[in-house]
Design a protein around this motif. Structure first.
Motif, PDB file in Angstrom:
ATOM      1  N   ASP A   1       9.261  -4.586  -7.304  1.00  0.00           N
ATOM      2  CA  ASP A   1       8.739  -5.038  -5.998  1.00  0.00           C
ATOM      3  C   ASP A   1       8.322  -6.512  -6.076  1.00  0.00           C
ATOM      4  OD1 ASP A   1       8.899  -2.366  -5.232  1.00  0.00           O
ATOM      5  OD2 ASP A   1       6.739  -1.990  -5.404  1.00  0.00           O
ATOM      6  N   ILE A   2       7.495  -6.786  -7.069  1.00  0.00           N
ATOM      7  CA  ILE A   2       6.880  -8.121  -7.153  1.00  0.00           C
ATOM      8  C   ILE A   2       7.938  -9.191  -7.417  1.00  0.00           C
ATOM      9  CG2 ILE A   2       5.296  -9.550  -8.534  1.00  0.00           C
ATOM     10  CD1 ILE A   2       3.675  -6.873  -8.980  1.00  0.00           C
TER      11      ILE A   2
ATOM     12  N   GLN B   1       7.036  -1.204  -9.600  1.00  0.00           N
ATOM     13  CA  GLN B   1       6.185  -2.208  -8.965  1.00  0.00           C
ATOM     14  C   GLN B   1       6.542  -3.609  -9.467  1.00  0.00           C
ATOM     15  OE1 GLN B   1       2.281  -0.852  -8.119  1.00  0.00           O
ATOM     16  NE2 GLN B   1       1.389  -2.887  -8.069  1.00  0.00           N
TER      17      GLN B   1
ATOM     18  N   TYR C   1       6.268   4.154 -12.478  1.00  0.00           N
ATOM     19  CA  TYR C   1       6.029   3.308 -11.305  1.00  0.00           C
ATOM     20  C   TYR C   1       5.630   1.867 -11.636  1.00  0.00           C
ATOM     21  CZ  TYR C   1       0.926   3.113 -10.253  1.00  0.00           C
ATOM     22  OH  TYR C   1      -0.401   2.832 -10.251  1.00  0.00           O
TER      23      TYR C   1
ATOM     24  N   GLN D   1      -5.442  -2.478 -10.534  1.00  0.00           N
ATOM     25  CA  GLN D   1      -4.008  -2.767 -10.640  1.00  0.00           C
ATOM     26  C   GLN D   1      -3.685  -3.866 -11.656  1.00  0.00           C
ATOM     27  OE1 GLN D   1      -1.214  -1.475  -8.329  1.00  0.00           O
ATOM     28  NE2 GLN D   1      -2.725   0.140  -8.551  1.00  0.00           N
TER      29      GLN D   1
ATOM     30  N   VAL E   1      -0.246 -11.967  -6.335  1.00  0.00           N
ATOM     31  CA  VAL E   1      -0.301 -10.557  -5.937  1.00  0.00           C
ATOM     32  C   VAL E   1      -1.757 -10.158  -5.720  1.00  0.00           C
ATOM     33  CG1 VAL E   1       0.415  -8.210  -6.518  1.00  0.00           C
ATOM     34  CG2 VAL E   1       1.733 -10.135  -7.381  1.00  0.00           C
TER      35      VAL E   1
ATOM     36  N   ASP F   1       0.848  -1.188   0.000  1.00  0.00           N
ATOM     37  CA  ASP F   1       0.000   0.000   0.000  1.00  0.00           C
ATOM     38  C   ASP F   1       0.882   1.236   0.000  1.00  0.00           C
ATOM     39  OD1 ASP F   1      -2.890  -1.055   0.611  1.00  0.00           O
ATOM     40  OD2 ASP F   1      -1.534  -2.196   1.895  1.00  0.00           O
TER      41      ASP F   1
ATOM     42  N   VAL G   1      -4.495  -7.788  -5.381  1.00  0.00           N
ATOM     43  CA  VAL G   1      -4.667  -6.360  -5.673  1.00  0.00           C
ATOM     44  C   VAL G   1      -6.105  -6.094  -6.104  1.00  0.00           C
ATOM     45  CG1 VAL G   1      -2.324  -5.703  -6.356  1.00  0.00           C
ATOM     46  CG2 VAL G   1      -3.822  -6.831  -8.005  1.00  0.00           C
TER      47      VAL G   1
ATOM     48  N   ALA H   1       4.658   1.037   0.830  1.00  0.00           N
ATOM     49  CA  ALA H   1       5.230   1.588  -0.406  1.00  0.00           C
ATOM     50  C   ALA H   1       5.401   3.097  -0.301  1.00  0.00           C
ATOM     51  CB  ALA H   1       4.362   1.196  -1.598  1.00  0.00           C
TER      52      ALA H   1
ATOM     53  N   GLN I   1       6.917   4.497  -3.696  1.00  0.00           N
ATOM     54  CA  GLN I   1       5.879   4.692  -4.716  1.00  0.00           C
ATOM     55  C   GLN I   1       4.973   5.879  -4.346  1.00  0.00           C
ATOM     56  OE1 GLN I   1       2.118   2.286  -6.148  1.00  0.00           O
ATOM     57  NE2 GLN I   1       3.942   1.224  -6.852  1.00  0.00           N
TER      58      GLN I   1
END
Ligand code: TRP
Length: 339
Positions: free
Chosen positions: A143-144, A140, A136, A158, A152, A15, A154, A47, A50
């Motif tokens: 991140d993943i 992201q 971004y 997303q 994931v 988040d 979401v 996050a 982000q």
């Protein structure tokens, strides 16, 4: 060293730390995460990096909300023994991977991402889009993939980000000539986005239509009072409409007993169930759901050292795995390595 094979699938989600979380987050994702932590290896990312992509002028807000969102996680039942909570800006490998990934995606492709397009419009950036914001999705993806996540959880908004993540994974793996990175799958909540209490769009703090997880009983009562029902349901004895009546949307999301909701819907349609009675029932159900969260949150807020400890331990664990992935990517791409 023992080599234990971890068969639990890895989950990563996060988040942006732009404000405390609310009931929309609760039904859309937090509730699921509490369930998933028993069966999955779960990482949660605060996050803050982000969040900076569209809040660069307000670092104080982003910093403050790292702790607020962490409190929300712990208050709803995220167990730091089962879930690793990390602070994004404390994991430098994520930033390093982001930069590498940006070479595998075009500006045109980033501009075409439907999530980014919508958000640019929503924020009124026009042509003055912060470059970090446009990019971004690549961050992201970092991140993943850095956490080797394959699941994931979401919201629907997303999905294009996950799709772009997988595109990046395939391009990078093709360049490396081996599967350095894993593709991931979005996990959507069975309950859609909760509407705001004004019935206009989804619940969102910036729209002023949200019920925060720290809402008091009287906050909840006032919020339910504001909710639209069926505008043609003037007298209790009139038959009422359930479709588009957000009191029922909330009952569907929160009532423990679906038979009770089915009964209330039938009664409302038939006529004889007044809005005041219906709203009183929803108020009680929401107060029951939020009460324990609010109390636990207040308790945790008195022990911020404990929360900071959770973040320190979690981020240290996150640093290990994200650095490993970064190493694998550098190796896989055949970039120069100091020995
Ligand atoms: N973009 C997500 C949001 O707007 C937050 C986020 C950051 C995230 N990194 C992530 C979600 C990685 C899933 C996986 O809420």
């Amino acid at each position: 060293m023992s080599t234990t094979i971890n068969r639990q699938p890895v989950i990563l989600t996060g988040d942006r730390t732009t404000g405390p979380l609310h009931l929309g987050h609760y039904v859309g994702s937090l509730r699921n995460r509490v369930g998933l932590q028993a069966t999955h290896k779960q990482y949660l990312l605060l996050a803050d990096a982000q969040a900076s992509t569209d809040n660069a002028d307000n670092p104080g807000k982003i910093r403050h909300n790292v702790m607020e969102v962490a409190l929300d996680y712990l208050a709803v039942g995220i167990d730091p023994n089962l879930t690793t909570i990390c602070v994004q800006s404390a994991l430098p490998a994520l930033a390093e991977l982001s930069l590498l990934y940006l070479n595998f995606v075009s500006v045109a492709r980033l501009e075409r991402n439907p999530t980014i397009k919508d958000e640019i419009q929503m924020r009124g950036f026009g042509r003055d889009i912060p470059a970090g914001f446009l990019c971004y999705p690549a961050a992201q993806a970092a991140d993943i993939t850095a956490f080797r996540a394959t699941v994931v959880p979401v919201g629907e908004d997303q999905l294009p980000i996950i799709e772009q993540t997988n595109e990046l994974v395939r391009r990078l793996n093709r360049q490396a000539g081996q599967d350095v990175l894993l593709e991931a799958e979005a996990l959507l909540s069975s309950v859609g986005r909760l509407p705001g209490v004004d019935g206009k769009g989804k619940m969102s703090k910036s729209q002023g239509n949200a019920i925060p997880l720290s809402a008091s009983n009287s906050d909840i009562e006032a919020a339910v009072q504001r909710m639209y029902t069926d505008p043609s349901h003037l007298r209790a004895s009139d038959p009422g409409k359930v479709e588009g009546n957000i009191v029922f949307t909330y009952l569907d999301a929160f009532a423990a007993n679906p038979d009770e909701v089915a009964e209330l819907k039938a009664h409302y349609r038939r006529g004889g169930l007044g809005d005041a009675v219906l709203k009183r029932r929803l108020t009680a159900i929401l107060q029951e759901a939020v009460g324990p969260i609010r109390e636990r949150r207040a308790e945790l807020a008195r022990d911020l050292d404990f929360v900071m400890d959770v973040l320190r331990v979690g981020s240290a664990r996150g640093r290990v795995i994200t650095e490993q992935t970064k190493e694998a990517v550098l190796q896989g791409l055949g970039l120069f390595r100091l020995r």
